[in-house]
Design an enzyme around this catalytic site. Structure first.
Site, PDB file in Angstrom:
ATOM      1  N   HIS A  91      79.912  32.029   8.706  1.00  0.00           N
ATOM      2  CA  HIS A  91      79.518  33.422   8.914  1.00  0.00           C
ATOM      3  C   HIS A  91      79.915  33.882  10.315  1.00  0.00           C
ATOM      4  O   HIS A  91      79.717  33.162  11.294  1.00  0.00           O
ATOM      5  CB  HIS A  91      77.996  33.551   8.745  1.00  0.00           C
ATOM      6  CG  HIS A  91      77.468  34.932   8.997  1.00  0.00           C
ATOM      7  ND1 HIS A  91      76.518  35.210   9.949  1.00  0.00           N
ATOM      8  CD2 HIS A  91      77.770  36.122   8.409  1.00  0.00           C
ATOM      9  CE1 HIS A  91      76.241  36.508   9.939  1.00  0.00           C
ATOM     10  NE2 HIS A  91      76.983  37.085   9.019  1.00  0.00           N
ATOM     11  N   SER A  92      80.538  35.056  10.404  1.00  0.00           N
ATOM     12  CA  SER A  92      80.777  35.745  11.670  1.00  0.00           C
ATOM     13  C   SER A  92      81.557  34.867  12.655  1.00  0.00           C
ATOM     14  O   SER A  92      82.709  34.522  12.394  1.00  0.00           O
ATOM     15  CB  SER A  92      79.433  36.195  12.248  1.00  0.00           C
ATOM     16  OG  SER A  92      79.610  37.097  13.305  1.00  0.00           O
ATOM     17  N   TYR A  93      80.946  34.516  13.800  1.00  0.00           N
ATOM     18  CA  TYR A  93      81.586  33.647  14.796  1.00  0.00           C
ATOM     19  C   TYR A  93      82.161  32.388  14.173  1.00  0.00           C
ATOM     20  O   TYR A  93      83.233  31.891  14.583  1.00  0.00           O
ATOM     21  CB  TYR A  93      80.556  33.295  15.879  1.00  0.00           C
ATOM     22  CG  TYR A  93      80.815  32.020  16.647  1.00  0.00           C
ATOM     23  CD1 TYR A  93      81.839  31.945  17.590  1.00  0.00           C
ATOM     24  CD2 TYR A  93      80.003  30.890  16.438  1.00  0.00           C
ATOM     25  CE1 TYR A  93      82.065  30.765  18.301  1.00  0.00           C
ATOM     26  CE2 TYR A  93      80.226  29.722  17.143  1.00  0.00           C
ATOM     27  CZ  TYR A  93      81.260  29.655  18.072  1.00  0.00           C
ATOM     28  OH  TYR A  93      81.472  28.487  18.773  1.00  0.00           O
ATOM     29  N   GLY A  95      83.742  31.853  11.615  1.00  0.00           N
ATOM     30  CA  GLY A  95      85.104  31.891  11.102  1.00  0.00           C
ATOM     31  C   GLY A  95      86.012  31.045  11.979  1.00  0.00           C
ATOM     32  O   GLY A  95      86.927  30.364  11.496  1.00  0.00           O
ATOM     33  N   HIS A 234      75.532  42.975   8.160  1.00  0.00           N
ATOM     34  CA  HIS A 234      76.271  41.792   8.582  1.00  0.00           C
ATOM     35  C   HIS A 234      75.611  40.491   8.130  1.00  0.00           C
ATOM     36  O   HIS A 234      76.284  39.513   7.825  1.00  0.00           O
ATOM     37  CB  HIS A 234      76.397  41.818  10.104  1.00  0.00           C
ATOM     38  CG  HIS A 234      77.248  40.748  10.700  1.00  0.00           C
ATOM     39  ND1 HIS A 234      78.516  40.448  10.244  1.00  0.00           N
ATOM     40  CD2 HIS A 234      77.009  39.900  11.750  1.00  0.00           C
ATOM     41  CE1 HIS A 234      79.031  39.474  10.969  1.00  0.00           C
ATOM     42  NE2 HIS A 234      78.140  39.116  11.882  1.00  0.00           N
TER      43      HIS A 234
END
Length: 254
Positions: A91-93, A95, A234
Site C-alpha cells: 500500500h502507498s509507500y 509500492g 487512500h
C-alpha cells in the site's frame, strides 16, 4: 469498480494461498487487521509485517532506517518463514518496498498488487514521485519539529479516511525516518520477471494539493500491468475491507 461480496462459505472453497500485505508510510500491521482476519477465515496464510521503526516496532526508529531496511524486513520474512508462491500486496509507500522485494526474490513471488501505491523506476526515491510543494513541506517539518530526521504522519483527514476510523488512524500512526522517502531504489531486473501485476487506484482521495498516485497508475498501464479502480479514500483496507478482501481472493482461485 464494484466487487461482489461473497460469503465466508463461498470464500472457503478457494485453494489455500499465501499473502504478505505490506503497510504504507507511518502505519503498522494494525491497519490490515480486518482484511487479515477475513483472509484467514477463508483458510489462507496471511502475514502483515510491521516494518522497522513503525507501529509496534516504533521503538527501533532511527535516522538510519531507510528503504533498504524495509525491503530487507520483507525479504527476510519470506526467507525465514520459507514462503513461496507469495501474493505480495503493498500500500502507498510500500509500492517501493514490494518492488525491491520482488526484484531480489522473484522466484518466491506469485503475484504483485500495488494498492493505491507508488510505482518506482530504478534510481528513483519516493520524493521524486511526490508533488514538489509536498516534498518541500515534508523536509521543512523534519527540520523544525522532527529532530532533523523524523517525518510526522500525514493526517487521516487528508487521506479521506472514513469518519469512523479517522481518529483511530491518527492515534495509531507513528513518525517515520526521512531516509525511507529519500533513498533511491535499486532494481536489477528481477521485478520484470513477475508476470502477474496489478495496480489499484483509489479514486476517492484527492490528497493535499492532489494525489500523486494517478501518475503511478498511468505508469502501470504503460508497463502493460492490469489496472483497476476502487471508489474510496487512500486507506482502502479500512474504507472497503470486504471489497478489498474479495479482490485479493481472486488470486487464490486463479
Amino acid at each position: 469498480m464494484e466487487i461482489a461480496t461473497r460469503s465466508k462459505t463461498q470464500r472457503k472453497g478457494n485453494n489455500r494461498a499465501t499473502y504478505v500485505l505490506v503497510l504504507g508510510g507511518w502505519h503498522g500491521s494494525w491497519c490490515w487487521k480486518r482484511v487479515r482476519k477475513a483472509l484467514q477465515d477463508a483458510g489462507h496464510e496471511v502475514f502483515t509485517p510491521s516494518l522497522t521503526g513503525v507501529g509496534e516496532r516504533s521503538h527501533l526508529n532511527s535516522a538510519t532506517v531507510n528503504l533498504s531496511t524495509h525491503i530487507a524486513d520483507v525479504v527476510n520474512l519470506v526467507r525465514w518463514e520459507e514462503l513461496s508462491n507469495v501474493i505480495l500486496c503493498g500500500h502507498s509507500y510500500s509500492g517501493f518496498v514490494i518492488s525491491g522485494v520482488a526484484d531480489q526474490i522473484p522466484d518466491q513471488i506469485r503475484a504483485l498488487v500495488y494498492l493505491d501505491a507508488f510505482v518506482p523506476e530504478d534510481g528513483e526515491c519516493l520524493s521524486d514521485l511526490r508533488l514538489h510543494d509536498q516534498v518541500l513541506a515534508m523536509r521543512q517539518q523534519v527540520q523544525t519539529s522532527g529532530d532533523g530526521w523524523k517525518v510526522a504522519p500525514i493526517p487521516a483527514e487528508i487521506f479521506n479516511v472514513n469518519s469512523h476510523d479517522s481518529a483511530w488512524v491518527n492515534a495509531q500512526c507513528t513518525p517515520q525516518s526521512l531516509a525511507c522517502f529519500e533513498e533511491p531504489i535499486r532494481l536489477r531486473g528481477g521485478l520484470a520477471r513477475i508476470q502477474d501485476v496489478t495496480h489499484i487506484l483509489a479514486t476517492g482521495w484527492g490528497g493535499s494539493g492532489g494525489s500523486p498516485i494517478p501518475a503511478s497508475h498511468e505508469r502501470a498501464k504503460m508497463k502493460g500491468w492490469r489496472t483497476r479502480t476502487i471508489a474510496c479514500g487512500h486507506e482502502v483496507m479500512l474504507d472497503l475491507p470486504n471489497e478489498l478482501t474479495d479482490l485479493l481472493l481472486e488470486y487464490a482461485s486463479s
